[in-house]
Scaffold this active site. Structure first.
Site, PDB file in Angstrom:
ATOM      1  N   CYS A   1      27.920  21.019  70.721  1.00 13.76           N
ATOM      2  CA  CYS A   1      26.623  20.255  70.359  1.00 13.76           C
ATOM      3  C   CYS A   1      27.099  18.467  71.193  1.00 13.76           C
ATOM      4  CB  CYS A   1      26.488  20.043  68.863  1.00 13.76           C
ATOM      5  SG  CYS A   1      25.339  18.822  68.473  1.00 13.76           S
ATOM      6  N   THR A   2      26.100  18.332  71.561  1.00 13.54           N
ATOM      7  CA  THR A   2      26.516  17.013  72.446  1.00 13.54           C
ATOM      8  C   THR A   2      26.708  15.915  71.657  1.00 13.54           C
ATOM      9  OG1 THR A   2      24.003  16.870  72.939  1.00 13.54           O
ATOM     10  CG2 THR A   2      25.364  17.529  74.796  1.00 13.54           C
ATOM     11  N   HIS A   3      25.964  15.791  70.251  1.00 10.50           N
ATOM     12  CA  HIS A   3      26.405  14.866  69.425  1.00 10.50           C
ATOM     13  C   HIS A   3      27.780  14.601  69.031  1.00 10.50           C
ATOM     14  CE1 HIS A   3      22.043  14.869  68.372  1.00 10.50           C
ATOM     15  NE2 HIS A   3      22.162  13.834  67.737  1.00 10.50           N
TER      16      HIS A   3
ATOM     17  N   TYR B   1      17.534  19.230  65.468  1.00  8.76           N
ATOM     18  CA  TYR B   1      16.826  20.752  65.889  1.00  8.76           C
ATOM     19  C   TYR B   1      17.623  21.782  65.372  1.00  8.76           C
ATOM     20  CZ  TYR B   1      14.080  18.742  69.650  1.00  8.76           C
ATOM     21  OH  TYR B   1      12.962  18.025  70.845  1.00  8.76           O
TER      22      TYR B   1
ATOM     23  N   CYS C   1      21.434  19.312  75.508  1.00  6.69           N
ATOM     24  CA  CYS C   1      21.191  19.686  74.330  1.00  6.69           C
ATOM     25  C   CYS C   1      21.346  21.047  73.950  1.00  6.69           C
ATOM     26  CB  CYS C   1      19.773  19.242  73.653  1.00  6.69           C
ATOM     27  SG  CYS C   1      19.429  19.982  71.783  1.00  6.69           S
ATOM     28  N   ASN C   2      22.638  21.612  73.460  1.00  4.97           N
ATOM     29  CA  ASN C   2      22.896  22.927  73.296  1.00  4.97           C
ATOM     30  C   ASN C   2      21.813  23.756  72.678  1.00  4.97           C
ATOM     31  OD1 ASN C   2      26.022  23.387  73.995  1.00  4.97           O
ATOM     32  ND2 ASN C   2      25.834  21.222  73.422  1.00  4.97           N
TER      33      ASN C   2
HETATM   34  N1  DGL Z   1      22.700  17.601  70.209  1.00  3.48           N
HETATM   35  C1  DGL Z   1      21.996  18.606  70.196  1.00  3.48           C
HETATM   36  C2  DGL Z   1      23.005  20.014  70.669  1.00  3.48           C
HETATM   37  O1  DGL Z   1      23.778  19.619  71.422  1.00  3.48           O
HETATM   38  C3  DGL Z   1      21.181  18.878  69.103  1.00  3.48           C
HETATM   39  C4  DGL Z   1      21.941  18.615  67.743  1.00  3.48           C
HETATM   40  C5  DGL Z   1      20.685  18.663  66.655  1.00  3.48           C
HETATM   41  O2  DGL Z   1      19.410  18.197  66.874  1.00  3.48           O
HETATM   42  O3  DGL Z   1      20.711  19.516  65.450  1.00  3.48           O
HETATM   43  O4  DGL Z   1      22.622  20.990  69.911  1.00  3.48           O
END
Ligand code: DGL
Length: 283
Positions: free
Chosen positions: A206-208, A39, A70-71
């Site tokens: 970002c949780t990833h 995103y 998701c941030n």
């Molecule tokens: N994990 C998500 C976040 O915390 C989204 C990363 C992405 O989709 O770009 O922002």
């Protein structure tokens, strides 16, 4: 009821894992919008629409509380959805529903203050003693949510964001660890160069990035504290349920994983992080 956990992809599993530990008997549905991930480089309107669609999917699955793990979704879409869409949708479906994010709990953890607390703005210059680095997607960095909200509460904290445009995609695709380590080291160095020194603390915004938190820790000066979003979110959800007895999570410990992308197993980077095999059904 079930607790819904939403992310564009696998990143929200870092939050989900901690929520499962904290609420071991609760029912959960995890939804990864992998067909549309990442995103972080998308325009705001698209992020709002994708987040709304994800929330509806989880409400349809029997979730009454949806946590945006998701941030990007939380910082770009949450307030809009809560203010302009959720009240009408709630009336339409006729049951109490809510969407919660992970930015508020993270800011509470970073400032040591409850969300309601806003610092008294004084005219005199306050020395910024505590330098906080935020690593995030470009969309989260562009929202400036961490800078704005922390500055309202703690004028002694200086926040600097470092957008990492390719990192969530690399993690989503299961890139090799040495490639991830090199990218992360580059971002840590770029931030330190821009600030003129290393941050005193860091938010993996970002949780990833939690999936590779050890690589961030290795790239930052030894001992740099990381503000952990999964812990902060679990703490906040516990407080939320205590304040809202109308939302009581189910007790069957049913855990379902859905994806808008390719169903089945996830790659080894994710399974190592998760601690075992993980299979997603079609959303
Ligand atoms: N994990 C998500 C976040 O915390 C989204 C990363 C992405 O989709 O770009 O922002």
């Amino acid at each position: 009821m079930s607790i819904g956990v939403f992310d564009s992809g696998v990143g929200g599993l870092s939050v989900h894992r901690r929520l499962v530990e904290r609420f071991p008997r609760a029912d959960f549905v995890y939804l990864a919008d992998q067909a549309n991930a990442p995103y972080g480089g998308r325009p705001g309107e698209e992020i709002v629409e994708l987040t709304r669609a994800g929330a509806i999917r989880l409400f349809d699955e029997g979730c009454d509380v949806v946590v945006l793990a998701c941030n990007t979704a939380a910082s770009v879409a949450l307030r809009r959805l809560q203010q302009t869409w959720l009240p009408g949708y709630r009336r339409e479906v006729g049951r109490p529903l809510n969407i919660l994010g992970i930015v508020v709990p993270t800011i509470e953890a970073a400032t040591g203050l409850p969300w309601e607390h806003e610092a008294e703005l004084r005219g005199d210059k306050v020395e910024k003693l505590d330098v906080l680095g935020v690593f995030s997607t470009p969309a989260t960095a562009k929202s400036r949510v961490y800078e704005i909200e922390i500055d309202k509460r703690r004028q002694d904290v200086a926040v600097f964001s470092e957008p990492c445009p390719e990192l969530a995609r690399m993690i989503e695709d299961g890139a090799p660890r040495d490639a991830l380590a090199a990218t992360i080291a580059g971002h840590v160095k770029a931030l330190a160069t821009r600030i003129g020194r290393s941050p005193d603390r860091a938010i993996l915004g970002c949780t990833h990035y939690e999936i590779v938190a050890d690589l961030f820790q290795a790239a930052l000066p030894p001992g740099t504290p990381l503000i952990r979003q999964p812990d902060a979110t679990a703490d906040a959800l516990e407080r939320y349920f205590a304040r809202h007895p109308e939302f009581q999570p189910g007790e069957s410990a049913v855990r379902r994983f859905l994806t808008t992308g390719k169903p089945g197993a996830q790659h080894s980077l994710v399974e190592t992080f998760w601690g075992g095999p993980l299979s997603f059904g079609r959303a």
